[in-house]
Design an enzyme around this catalytic site. Structure first.
Site, PDB file in Angstrom:
ATOM      1  N   ARG A 197      33.057   6.548 -29.806  1.00 51.27           N
ATOM      2  CA  ARG A 197      32.826   5.092 -29.793  1.00 51.27           C
ATOM      3  C   ARG A 197      33.041   4.651 -31.082  1.00 51.27           C
ATOM      4  O   ARG A 197      32.846   3.253 -31.589  1.00 51.27           O
ATOM      5  CB  ARG A 197      31.345   4.828 -29.542  1.00 51.27           C
ATOM      6  CG  ARG A 197      30.662   5.010 -28.177  1.00 51.27           C
ATOM      7  CD  ARG A 197      29.521   4.292 -27.830  1.00 51.27           C
ATOM      8  NE  ARG A 197      29.098   4.587 -26.480  1.00 51.27           N
ATOM      9  CZ  ARG A 197      28.060   5.583 -26.291  1.00 51.27           C
ATOM     10  NH1 ARG A 197      27.463   6.261 -27.250  1.00 51.27           N
ATOM     11  NH2 ARG A 197      27.730   5.928 -25.093  1.00 51.27           N
ATOM     12  N   LYS A 231      45.876  -3.857 -34.048  1.00 53.49           N
ATOM     13  CA  LYS A 231      46.281  -3.746 -32.776  1.00 53.49           C
ATOM     14  C   LYS A 231      46.509  -2.325 -32.345  1.00 53.49           C
ATOM     15  O   LYS A 231      47.566  -1.696 -33.108  1.00 53.49           O
ATOM     16  CB  LYS A 231      47.354  -4.575 -32.293  1.00 53.49           C
ATOM     17  CG  LYS A 231      47.204  -6.160 -32.016  1.00 53.49           C
ATOM     18  CD  LYS A 231      48.516  -6.614 -31.477  1.00 53.49           C
ATOM     19  CE  LYS A 231      48.096  -8.186 -31.255  1.00 53.49           C
ATOM     20  NZ  LYS A 231      49.491  -8.808 -30.900  1.00 53.49           N
ATOM     21  N   GLU A 285      61.784  -7.701 -38.356  1.00 54.18           N
ATOM     22  CA  GLU A 285      60.545  -8.196 -38.458  1.00 54.18           C
ATOM     23  C   GLU A 285      60.445  -8.795 -39.754  1.00 54.18           C
ATOM     24  O   GLU A 285      59.635  -9.744 -39.889  1.00 54.18           O
ATOM     25  CB  GLU A 285      59.584  -7.116 -38.186  1.00 54.18           C
ATOM     26  CG  GLU A 285      59.567  -6.443 -36.545  1.00 54.18           C
ATOM     27  CD  GLU A 285      59.149  -7.396 -35.488  1.00 54.18           C
ATOM     28  OE1 GLU A 285      58.592  -8.537 -35.868  1.00 54.18           O
ATOM     29  OE2 GLU A 285      59.124  -6.910 -34.368  1.00 54.18           O
ATOM     30  N   LYS A 334      51.866 -11.612 -42.548  1.00 55.15           N
ATOM     31  CA  LYS A 334      51.098 -11.108 -41.361  1.00 55.15           C
ATOM     32  C   LYS A 334      49.670 -10.979 -41.725  1.00 55.15           C
ATOM     33  O   LYS A 334      48.810 -11.456 -40.933  1.00 55.15           O
ATOM     34  CB  LYS A 334      51.653  -9.614 -41.256  1.00 55.15           C
ATOM     35  CG  LYS A 334      50.775  -9.069 -40.171  1.00 55.15           C
ATOM     36  CD  LYS A 334      51.261  -8.585 -38.908  1.00 55.15           C
ATOM     37  CE  LYS A 334      50.505  -8.097 -37.986  1.00 55.15           C
ATOM     38  NZ  LYS A 334      50.943  -6.992 -37.183  1.00 55.15           N
ATOM     39  N   GLU A 384      44.007 -12.773 -32.014  1.00 49.63           N
ATOM     40  CA  GLU A 384      44.978 -13.672 -31.110  1.00 49.63           C
ATOM     41  C   GLU A 384      44.238 -14.613 -30.168  1.00 49.63           C
ATOM     42  O   GLU A 384      44.932 -14.798 -29.049  1.00 49.63           O
ATOM     43  CB  GLU A 384      45.925 -12.607 -30.714  1.00 49.63           C
ATOM     44  CG  GLU A 384      47.448 -13.216 -30.303  1.00 49.63           C
ATOM     45  CD  GLU A 384      48.354 -12.151 -29.859  1.00 49.63           C
ATOM     46  OE1 GLU A 384      48.619 -11.065 -30.280  1.00 49.63           O
ATOM     47  OE2 GLU A 384      48.949 -12.623 -29.016  1.00 49.63           O
ATOM     48  N   ARG A 429      47.836 -16.338 -34.295  1.00 46.09           N
ATOM     49  CA  ARG A 429      48.594 -14.980 -34.285  1.00 46.09           C
ATOM     50  C   ARG A 429      49.664 -14.885 -33.342  1.00 46.09           C
ATOM     51  O   ARG A 429      50.492 -14.097 -33.725  1.00 46.09           O
ATOM     52  CB  ARG A 429      47.482 -13.850 -34.040  1.00 46.09           C
ATOM     53  CG  ARG A 429      47.895 -12.489 -34.110  1.00 46.09           C
ATOM     54  CD  ARG A 429      47.038 -11.414 -34.486  1.00 46.09           C
ATOM     55  NE  ARG A 429      47.664 -10.178 -34.585  1.00 46.09           N
ATOM     56  CZ  ARG A 429      46.946  -8.925 -35.027  1.00 46.09           C
ATOM     57  NH1 ARG A 429      45.396  -9.073 -35.182  1.00 46.09           N
ATOM     58  NH2 ARG A 429      47.637  -7.879 -34.794  1.00 46.09           N
ATOM     59  N   ASN A 468      54.870 -13.727 -32.394  1.00 46.60           N
ATOM     60  CA  ASN A 468      55.597 -13.306 -31.349  1.00 46.60           C
ATOM     61  C   ASN A 468      56.904 -14.051 -31.233  1.00 46.60           C
ATOM     62  O   ASN A 468      57.663 -14.027 -30.252  1.00 46.60           O
ATOM     63  CB  ASN A 468      54.723 -13.311 -30.031  1.00 46.60           C
ATOM     64  CG  ASN A 468      53.623 -12.431 -30.073  1.00 46.60           C
ATOM     65  OD1 ASN A 468      53.820 -11.271 -30.505  1.00 46.60           O
ATOM     66  ND2 ASN A 468      52.439 -12.737 -29.376  1.00 46.60           N
ATOM     67  N   HIS A 500      59.789 -12.819 -29.284  1.00 44.76           N
ATOM     68  CA  HIS A 500      59.244 -11.530 -28.343  1.00 44.76           C
ATOM     69  C   HIS A 500      59.401 -12.046 -27.174  1.00 44.76           C
ATOM     70  O   HIS A 500      59.198 -10.865 -26.458  1.00 44.76           O
ATOM     71  CB  HIS A 500      57.857 -11.116 -29.112  1.00 44.76           C
ATOM     72  CG  HIS A 500      57.814 -10.356 -30.449  1.00 44.76           C
ATOM     73  ND1 HIS A 500      58.261 -10.803 -31.394  1.00 44.76           N
ATOM     74  CD2 HIS A 500      57.483  -8.955 -30.351  1.00 44.76           C
ATOM     75  CE1 HIS A 500      58.468  -9.838 -32.435  1.00 44.76           C
ATOM     76  NE2 HIS A 500      57.961  -8.792 -31.979  1.00 44.76           N
ATOM     77  N   HIS A 548      60.440  -8.839 -25.050  1.00 41.61           N
ATOM     78  CA  HIS A 548      59.915  -8.046 -24.088  1.00 41.61           C
ATOM     79  C   HIS A 548      60.546  -8.096 -22.822  1.00 41.61           C
ATOM     80  O   HIS A 548      60.584  -6.898 -22.081  1.00 41.61           O
ATOM     81  CB  HIS A 548      58.347  -8.586 -23.991  1.00 41.61           C
ATOM     82  CG  HIS A 548      57.432  -8.364 -25.084  1.00 41.61           C
ATOM     83  ND1 HIS A 548      56.507  -9.140 -25.319  1.00 41.61           N
ATOM     84  CD2 HIS A 548      57.796  -7.471 -26.309  1.00 41.61           C
ATOM     85  CE1 HIS A 548      55.983  -8.943 -26.645  1.00 41.61           C
ATOM     86  NE2 HIS A 548      56.573  -7.772 -27.080  1.00 41.61           N
ATOM     87  N   HIS A 596      63.448  -2.039 -30.066  1.00 42.51           N
ATOM     88  CA  HIS A 596      62.481  -3.053 -30.424  1.00 42.51           C
ATOM     89  C   HIS A 596      63.246  -4.269 -31.354  1.00 42.51           C
ATOM     90  O   HIS A 596      63.274  -5.320 -30.931  1.00 42.51           O
ATOM     91  CB  HIS A 596      61.138  -2.841 -30.671  1.00 42.51           C
ATOM     92  CG  HIS A 596      60.169  -3.847 -30.804  1.00 42.51           C
ATOM     93  ND1 HIS A 596      59.760  -4.838 -29.745  1.00 42.51           N
ATOM     94  CD2 HIS A 596      59.570  -4.260 -31.995  1.00 42.51           C
ATOM     95  CE1 HIS A 596      58.744  -5.676 -30.178  1.00 42.51           C
ATOM     96  NE2 HIS A 596      58.879  -5.604 -31.555  1.00 42.51           N
TER      97      HIS A 596
HETATM   98  N1  GLY Z   1      52.956  -7.505 -34.044  1.00 40.18           N
HETATM   99  C1  GLY Z   1      52.226  -8.786 -33.616  1.00 40.18           C
HETATM  100  C2  GLY Z   1      50.736  -8.777 -34.038  1.00 40.18           C
HETATM  101  O1  GLY Z   1      50.133  -7.651 -34.458  1.00 40.18           O
HETATM  102  O2  GLY Z   1      50.136  -9.681 -33.533  1.00 40.18           O
END
Ligand code: GLY
Length: 376
Positions: A129, A151, A193, A238, A248, A252, A256, A259, A263, A275
């Protein structure tokens, strides 16, 4: 945007609880940074790395730093590449942790790029957990983006990152010395990036990346302390956004930028396109959609065209707009039924728009194919 901390202090990601991002280089940086981390009592550390990173000696160096701190440390290796972000690999890492006697006081330390960070982070989020997690990014892309912000996740047959969790690390240790072993295409991928973060926050050093004829290059002067400053600035962009919107819910999504197309290109090319290459084309597309949506703006378009000419290591696929549109709808399904597109009317002023007409997306795709030819 507030100015970053002085060069010697770690950056802080101001979530709950806040955590440091140490950025440096040099013989003792890694060991000193790990020795100085404020951590809860730990029974052991398990480093998770891929075989390529291990070949370069990075996993061993990190494990040695943990042992020097007085903690037992084992290493678990996974094959390099996106295929490792799978359910069997994720489940297998839990079994391997159990065989090492891991418990709730075991710290998982990811050493690698985005794939290992996502996989090991998700293991840390789910093992018993949730256990403590530290990340040591080894690629430029992971340093400026993937390693910061919590993430984590794995892929399903149906798509990338469909299973995962927000699981913030207790610390990030970015040793720029590790970039010396990074192949050029990976370095350029990370630069895309980094450039995106410079656009989002209108960082002044972005202009240094453009030569007098407008082309893009990594400036020769960006070594040593100057390189660290640039990395810290990009990470600060960031970290600030993550601190304001860790889950997000809104802002946030600005990360993107570029992106939505990226994607779709990754889907169309069955993930053969890198990418960073996809994001480089995606930034151009974002500028073109913006120009179509609100004519007269987007002076940064030639800049990102130059970035894509420098960074892209694969041609733009000559896909029909219909194929592209179908792939872009997947992003729409993931975000509540409307295609939410990140626009940048000028550097430093990102915004999301859910009402852009389809004809604007179509016109921008035609313009992108005209600019980059497509691989017809
Ligand atoms: N790579 C975009 C984010 O972490 O929100």
């Amino acid at each position: 945007m507030p100015t970053p901390e002085p060069a010697t202090s770690p950056l802080l990601v101001n979530v709950t609880p806040p955590y440091p991002v140490h950025v440096g280089q040099g013989d003792s940086f890694l060991a000193n940074a790990i020795a100085g981390l404020a951590l809860p009592p730990l029974s052991q550390v398990v480093v998770v790395a891929d075989t390529q990173v291990a070949e370069h000696g990075h996993a061993d160096r990190v494990a040695a730093a943990w042992r020097a701190r007085g903690l037992p440390c084992n290493t678990l290796l996974v094959p390099a590449g996106e295929d490792s972000k799978s359910v069997p690999m994720w489940a297998g890492l839990h079994e391997r942790l159990l065989r090492l006697g891991a418990d709730r006081s075991t710290l998982v330390c990811a050493v690698g790029g985005g794939v290992v960070g996502d996989l090991a982070g998700f293991v840390a989020a789910t093992f018993m957990r949730g256990v403590p997690f530290v990340t040591v990014p080894t690629t430029l892309l992971a340093m400026v983006d993937a390693a910061v912000g919590g993430k984590t996740g794995i892929d399903l047959e149906a798509g990338k990152n469909l299973v995962g969790a927000f699981w913030q690390p207790l610390a990030v240790v970015a040793d720029a010395g590790m970039l010396a072993t990074l192949p050029q295409p990976h370095f350029r991928e990370g630069t895309v990036e980094l450039y995106k973060h410079a656009l989002l926050a209108n960082l002044p050093w972005r202009s240094e990346m453009h030569t007098r004829d407008g082309a893009v290059a990594w400036p020769a002067a960006w070594v040593g302390e100057r390189q660290l400053t640039v990395l810290r600035d990009a990470i600060h962009v960031k970290a600030s956004i993550v601190a304001r919107d860790p889950l997000e819910a809104g802002e946030r999504a600005h990360l993107n930028l570029g992106h939505t197309l990226a994607h779709a290109l990754e889907t169309i090319t069955q993930h053969r396109m890198r990418h960073g290459t996809a994001v480089a084309y995606g930034l151009v597309y974002a500028a073109m959609v913006g120009a179509g949506n609100r004519p007269g703006t987007h002076a940064w378009l030639p800049d990102v065209v130059a970035l894509a000419r420098w960074a892209a290591d694969a041609p733009l696929p000559h896909a029909s707009f219909e194929a592209l549109w179908t792939a872009m709808q997947r992003d729409k399904k993931r975000r509540g039924g409307r295609l939410s597109f990140v626009l940048l009317n000028e550097p430093g002023a990102p915004d999301t728009d859910t009402g852009i007409p389809e004809r604007v997306f179509r016109g921008a795709w035609d313009a992108l194919l005209a600019e980059f030819g497509g691989d017809a």
